[in-house]
Scaffold this motif. Sequence first.
Motif, short mmCIF file in Angstrom:
data_model
loop_
_atom_site.label_atom_id
_atom_site.label_comp_id
_atom_site.label_asym_id
_atom_site.label_seq_id
_atom_site.Cartn_x
_atom_site.Cartn_y
_atom_site.Cartn_z
N VAL A 56 22.72 96.98 -75.28
CA VAL A 56 22.73 98.06 -73.94
C VAL A 56 22.44 97.10 -72.81
CG1 VAL A 56 21.38 99.77 -72.64
CG2 VAL A 56 21.48 99.85 -75.28
N ASP A 57 23.45 97.59 -71.70
CA ASP A 57 23.42 97.14 -70.45
C ASP A 57 22.31 97.68 -69.71
OD1 ASP A 57 25.59 95.27 -71.03
OD2 ASP A 57 27.03 96.73 -70.28
N TRP A 58 21.56 96.68 -69.03
CA TRP A 58 20.26 97.21 -68.25
C TRP A 58 20.63 96.73 -66.56
CZ3 TRP A 58 17.08 100.71 -70.16
CH2 TRP A 58 16.92 100.73 -71.63
N ILE A 59 20.50 97.83 -65.68
CA ILE A 59 20.41 97.54 -64.30
C ILE A 59 18.80 97.37 -63.89
CG2 ILE A 59 20.74 98.33 -62.11
CD1 ILE A 59 22.75 100.48 -63.35
N CYS A 60 18.65 96.34 -63.37
CA CYS A 60 17.30 95.85 -63.17
C CYS A 60 16.93 96.18 -61.69
CB CYS A 60 16.89 94.40 -63.31
SG CYS A 60 17.12 93.94 -65.16
N ALA A 61 16.18 97.28 -61.49
CA ALA A 61 15.75 97.72 -59.97
C ALA A 61 14.32 97.35 -59.58
CB ALA A 61 16.14 99.19 -59.95
N PHE A 62 14.02 97.30 -58.46
CA PHE A 62 12.62 96.95 -58.12
C PHE A 62 12.10 97.84 -56.85
CE2 PHE A 62 15.19 93.40 -59.84
CZ PHE A 62 14.22 92.93 -60.93
N THR A 63 10.87 97.84 -56.93
CA THR A 63 10.24 98.87 -56.07
C THR A 63 9.63 98.20 -54.63
OG1 THR A 63 7.76 98.27 -57.17
CG2 THR A 63 9.12 100.41 -57.70
N PRO A 101 6.20 97.68 -66.19
CA PRO A 101 7.53 98.40 -66.27
C PRO A 101 8.00 99.45 -66.91
CG PRO A 101 7.05 96.53 -67.99
CD PRO A 101 5.89 96.86 -66.92
N MET A 102 9.01 100.07 -66.18
CA MET A 102 9.46 101.37 -66.87
C MET A 102 11.04 101.18 -66.98
SD MET A 102 8.63 104.13 -67.84
CE MET A 102 7.04 104.22 -67.50
N ALA A 103 11.55 101.81 -68.32
CA ALA A 103 12.89 101.80 -68.56
C ALA A 103 13.37 103.38 -68.77
CB ALA A 103 13.21 101.18 -69.89
N PHE A 104 14.71 103.58 -68.14
CA PHE A 104 15.21 104.69 -68.37
C PHE A 104 16.54 104.58 -69.18
CE2 PHE A 104 12.41 104.78 -64.53
CZ PHE A 104 11.99 105.86 -64.74
N PRO A 105 16.32 104.75 -70.45
CA PRO A 105 17.63 104.32 -71.45
C PRO A 105 18.61 105.22 -70.86
CG PRO A 105 15.82 105.31 -72.34
CD PRO A 105 15.30 105.17 -71.23
#
Length: 156
Positions: A55-62, A115-119
């Motif tokens: 899976v490709d994951w976009i890493c986003a930050f708060t 961390p939180m993932a939205f698959p």
Amino acid sequence: MIDLGPSVAVLRAEIESFYAGFGSPAALRAAFREAVLLVPLAEGSRISTSKYGGVDWICAFTSAEEYAGWLSRRDELDAMGEYPYQALSGWRLADFAAACVNPTGVTVDIAGSAPMAFPPNVSEEQAAIAQEHRSGLITGRTGPSSVGDPLDDEVA
């Protein structure tokens, strides 16, 4: 300091609730979609992704601090370096991820304490292909058949 607005506090509170065991998946997803997040950019001002488990994951930050922590874990943090990013809403990231050819999800503060993932939503066909790939049943492909390092980059 980068001000991403009050929606980030709402997202952090929903993530905290989720970790505490009483979070609502619908509220968490809604908070994610409303939040404005920092997204690293690769060359050509393209959204950077990391590949993990097919899976490709976009890493986003708060926050800028969370982004810096991620860079530090990857040994890429240099006090004199420039780290391009774009501030994007969660709904834009979700829409972008859904439109990608490869299954693509979004992680929030992946190197942080919560961390939180939205698959991605994956079709049965995509899931079968990914499982075959992980099992090494697909031949004729180059590269390793094992799960890659989540800190490796690829460009979306």
